[in-house]
Design a protein around this motif. Sequence first.
Motif, PDB file in Angstrom:
ATOM      1  N   SER A  43       0.824  -1.211   0.000  1.00  0.00           N
ATOM      2  CA  SER A  43       0.000   0.000   0.000  1.00  0.00           C
ATOM      3  C   SER A  43       0.857   1.260   0.000  1.00  0.00           C
ATOM      4  CB  SER A  43      -0.940   0.007   1.214  1.00  0.00           C
ATOM      5  OG  SER A  43      -0.221   0.182   2.425  1.00  0.00           O
ATOM      6  N   HIS A  44       2.187   1.104   0.177  1.00  0.00           N
ATOM      7  CA  HIS A  44       3.089   2.248   0.067  1.00  0.00           C
ATOM      8  C   HIS A  44       3.178   2.645  -1.405  1.00  0.00           C
ATOM      9  CE1 HIS A  44       6.698   4.718   0.078  1.00  0.00           C
ATOM     10  NE2 HIS A  44       6.643   4.764   1.407  1.00  0.00           N
ATOM     11  N   PRO A  45       3.025   3.895  -1.751  1.00  0.00           N
ATOM     12  CA  PRO A  45       2.972   4.303  -3.162  1.00  0.00           C
ATOM     13  C   PRO A  45       4.230   3.987  -3.961  1.00  0.00           C
ATOM     14  CG  PRO A  45       3.139   6.214  -1.699  1.00  0.00           C
ATOM     15  CD  PRO A  45       2.839   5.042  -0.831  1.00  0.00           C
ATOM     16  N   SER A  46       5.362   3.788  -3.285  1.00  0.00           N
ATOM     17  CA  SER A  46       6.604   3.517  -4.009  1.00  0.00           C
ATOM     18  C   SER A  46       6.933   2.030  -4.089  1.00  0.00           C
ATOM     19  CB  SER A  46       7.772   4.263  -3.353  1.00  0.00           C
ATOM     20  OG  SER A  46       7.587   5.655  -3.428  1.00  0.00           O
ATOM     21  N   THR A  64      13.903   3.436   1.409  1.00  0.00           N
ATOM     22  CA  THR A  64      14.775   3.025   2.500  1.00  0.00           C
ATOM     23  C   THR A  64      13.959   2.215   3.501  1.00  0.00           C
ATOM     24  OG1 THR A  64      14.335   4.961   3.891  1.00  0.00           O
ATOM     25  CG2 THR A  64      16.121   5.142   2.259  1.00  0.00           C
ATOM     26  N   ALA A  65      14.657   1.442   4.317  1.00  0.00           N
ATOM     27  CA  ALA A  65      13.987   0.658   5.350  1.00  0.00           C
ATOM     28  C   ALA A  65      13.251   1.569   6.321  1.00  0.00           C
ATOM     29  CB  ALA A  65      15.009  -0.197   6.092  1.00  0.00           C
ATOM     30  N   ALA A  66      13.859   2.722   6.638  1.00  0.00           N
ATOM     31  CA  ALA A  66      13.236   3.642   7.595  1.00  0.00           C
ATOM     32  C   ALA A  66      11.885   4.136   7.080  1.00  0.00           C
ATOM     33  CB  ALA A  66      14.172   4.815   7.865  1.00  0.00           C
ATOM     34  N   GLN A  67      11.793   4.402   5.774  1.00  0.00           N
ATOM     35  CA  GLN A  67      10.528   4.857   5.206  1.00  0.00           C
ATOM     36  C   GLN A  67       9.443   3.785   5.339  1.00  0.00           C
ATOM     37  OE1 GLN A  67      12.223   5.790   1.317  1.00  0.00           O
ATOM     38  NE2 GLN A  67      11.619   7.945   1.565  1.00  0.00           N
ATOM     39  N   LEU A  68       9.832   2.543   5.091  1.00  0.00           N
ATOM     40  CA  LEU A  68       8.855   1.461   5.171  1.00  0.00           C
ATOM     41  C   LEU A  68       8.453   1.177   6.615  1.00  0.00           C
ATOM     42  CD1 LEU A  68      10.148  -1.007   2.431  1.00  0.00           C
ATOM     43  CD2 LEU A  68       8.193   0.543   2.331  1.00  0.00           C
ATOM     44  N   VAL A  69       9.396   1.325   7.539  1.00  0.00           N
ATOM     45  CA  VAL A  69       9.060   1.140   8.955  1.00  0.00           C
ATOM     46  C   VAL A  69       8.047   2.198   9.380  1.00  0.00           C
ATOM     47  CG1 VAL A  69       9.943   1.271  11.304  1.00  0.00           C
ATOM     48  CG2 VAL A  69      11.200   0.003   9.567  1.00  0.00           C
ATOM     49  N   PRO A  73       8.306  -5.950   9.610  1.00  0.00           N
ATOM     50  CA  PRO A  73       9.519  -6.735   9.351  1.00  0.00           C
ATOM     51  C   PRO A  73      10.741  -6.167  10.055  1.00  0.00           C
ATOM     52  CG  PRO A  73       8.265  -6.455   7.336  1.00  0.00           C
ATOM     53  CD  PRO A  73       7.604  -5.582   8.365  1.00  0.00           C
ATOM     54  N   ARG A  74      11.628  -7.067  10.478  1.00  0.00           N
ATOM     55  CA  ARG A  74      12.857  -6.649  11.162  1.00  0.00           C
ATOM     56  C   ARG A  74      13.957  -6.268  10.185  1.00  0.00           C
ATOM     57  NH1 ARG A  74      12.718  -6.901  16.914  1.00  0.00           N
ATOM     58  NH2 ARG A  74      10.572  -7.521  17.364  1.00  0.00           N
ATOM     59  N   HIS A  75      13.900  -6.820   8.974  1.00  0.00           N
ATOM     60  CA  HIS A  75      14.931  -6.536   7.969  1.00  0.00           C
ATOM     61  C   HIS A  75      14.268  -6.408   6.598  1.00  0.00           C
ATOM     62  CE1 HIS A  75      17.895  -7.626  11.021  1.00  0.00           C
ATOM     63  NE2 HIS A  75      17.181  -8.713  11.234  1.00  0.00           N
ATOM     64  N   PHE A  76      14.884  -5.592   5.732  1.00  0.00           N
ATOM     65  CA  PHE A  76      14.364  -5.376   4.387  1.00  0.00           C
ATOM     66  C   PHE A  76      15.470  -5.633   3.364  1.00  0.00           C
ATOM     67  CE2 PHE A  76      10.278  -3.389   5.324  1.00  0.00           C
ATOM     68  CZ  PHE A  76      10.447  -3.017   6.652  1.00  0.00           C
ATOM     69  N   GLU A 136      19.902  -3.448   5.923  1.00  0.00           N
ATOM     70  CA  GLU A 136      18.769  -2.552   6.167  1.00  0.00           C
ATOM     71  C   GLU A 136      18.048  -2.933   7.466  1.00  0.00           C
ATOM     72  OE1 GLU A 136      18.068   0.075   4.634  1.00  0.00           O
ATOM     73  OE2 GLU A 136      18.894   0.000   2.634  1.00  0.00           O
ATOM     74  N   ASN A 137      18.829  -3.132   8.536  1.00  0.00           N
ATOM     75  CA  ASN A 137      18.209  -3.496   9.821  1.00  0.00           C
ATOM     76  C   ASN A 137      17.332  -2.375  10.356  1.00  0.00           C
ATOM     77  OD1 ASN A 137      19.836  -5.662   9.496  1.00  0.00           O
ATOM     78  ND2 ASN A 137      21.067  -5.370  11.335  1.00  0.00           N
ATOM     79  N   VAL A 138      16.345  -2.758  11.163  1.00  0.00           N
ATOM     80  CA  VAL A 138      15.475  -1.762  11.780  1.00  0.00           C
ATOM     81  C   VAL A 138      15.349  -2.061  13.260  1.00  0.00           C
ATOM     82  CG1 VAL A 138      14.196  -1.392   9.673  1.00  0.00           C
ATOM     83  CG2 VAL A 138      13.400  -3.129  11.253  1.00  0.00           C
TER      84      VAL A 138
END
Length: 519
Positions: free
Chosen positions: A433-436, A467-472, A484-487, A517-519
């Motif tokens: 659902s994220h536009p990117s 970036t992982a931060a954007q998805l988090v 998710p913990r990793h991307f 890409e750890n979160v």
Amino acid sequence: MNKSASLSAIANKAARHFSWRECLAYGNRRWTFAEFNAQATAIAAGLAARLERGSRVGLFMSNRPEYVLLQFALEQAGLVRVPLNMRFTSSEVETILEDCGASAVFFDGVTLDRASALAIRRPQLWWCQVDGHEAISGQNWATVTQTVGQVPDLSRPEDLCTINYTSGTSGKPKGVMLTRQNWSALYRNMLIDRDMRRDDVVGHVGPLTHASGTYFVPWYLRGARNVIIEGSSIDGLLEAIQRERITVFTCVPTALTRIVNHPDIERFDLTSLRAIGYGAEPIPYNTLEKALDRFGPILTQNYGLTEAMMTVATLGPEDHFLPAEGTERQMPRVGCIGRPYTFVEVVLRSEDGAPVPVGEVGEITIRSEHVMQGYWNRPEETAKVLKDGWLWSGDLAYCDEHGFITISGRSKDMLISGGFNIYPAEVEAVLTSHPSVLEAAVVGIPDPDWGEIAIAFVAPVAGETLTAAQLVDHCKPVLGFKTPRHFHFVGAIPKNANSKVDKPKLKAEALTMGKTENV
């Protein structure tokens, strides 16, 4: 459909009724119903003259008219069809041929290289090229199609009609046995619950060895015109919609994703479309939203599985939307497969077999006349999924108070992280659902602290940077601890031969790749 009447008898009736209408188009080649029926009958006579009733016959070819002609002819001749995906390797085909004890294989130029190699190792089989003049062994295609005389209808409702092999992602592929009565029940389900019309022009872009070939028959019985897309390409489909004025097509979500993101889609006239069907795997949220925005409310979701072919549940155009709170805008139902077909029973159960309450996750179990007889020569595997007349699908879902079923994922894909269940399909719906985000897939891997953790593979929209931060930030408010913990960012999500996301491959990659890409 009448159980006492064979599909061949019903198809013959349709051919007489619609004899003058165009039945099939493939490039410049055209068949009326009368011409198609006559050719299928001649092929049936040629097959019956050489093969014993009940013999297994492999169809290893690309999308072409000969496939559907053989589909009809094999049934009339009392033979068993074994579809073979044209993308299968020689090893995969040989495994299936050995398992089912095939007597013959029909192939084409696309699969010639693999068929030729296999013919050397298995010369006892009849190898016949449908677009060639010479047979590797036995009669050639011209001889088969020009057989003189009629063959009596050798099909019986209780006879084995097809052995459809599972993709084998969890091990050696299993042969799903479907009788002629199973297939008749399936066609009845479609004809009653799906909007199939005589004036439809149906585009076939997916493999005829799978869902597309299944759709051919009920539309044939309706008197519709079928168009097989040469090369099965998206460009070919879009051009055919414009040229042939196609009104309906069905596809997997992967193909629909390519269509709605096609860079030149505006140059095609797609106004003839009145219906689009999709299924076989979860649809990305962005794909669903873009398709609804572009084509309007004409989408139908279909849910089935090889063991209960095609017709378990369906979500029609009118049910695709759910009113959002505090707004006039209707939001699409994500992950919803709809409600069961009229003649299909579905119960969601816990591991002990008890039905789960509304809103709770359980395994989809199915009872219907179209459920398989079992796995070919696999009684132990059959007993694991057929229990007390119910098929245990392996798919997890929950049901709302109105009977709408929403998929949570496969039971084998569910992961437990910190004592909590995480269903990949739920996470994938939020990610897409994220536009990117173009596509996403989630798998679980072992973790010493959490037991298992979710790893997300994400394919961004072309030209977009993520970036992982954007998805988090996007996922956390909705998913919380399920984020998710990793991307891992990839150019495309890998698919298997059936165009489904290759989860085993992704899990293997997740286990070997560094946890970037750890979160």
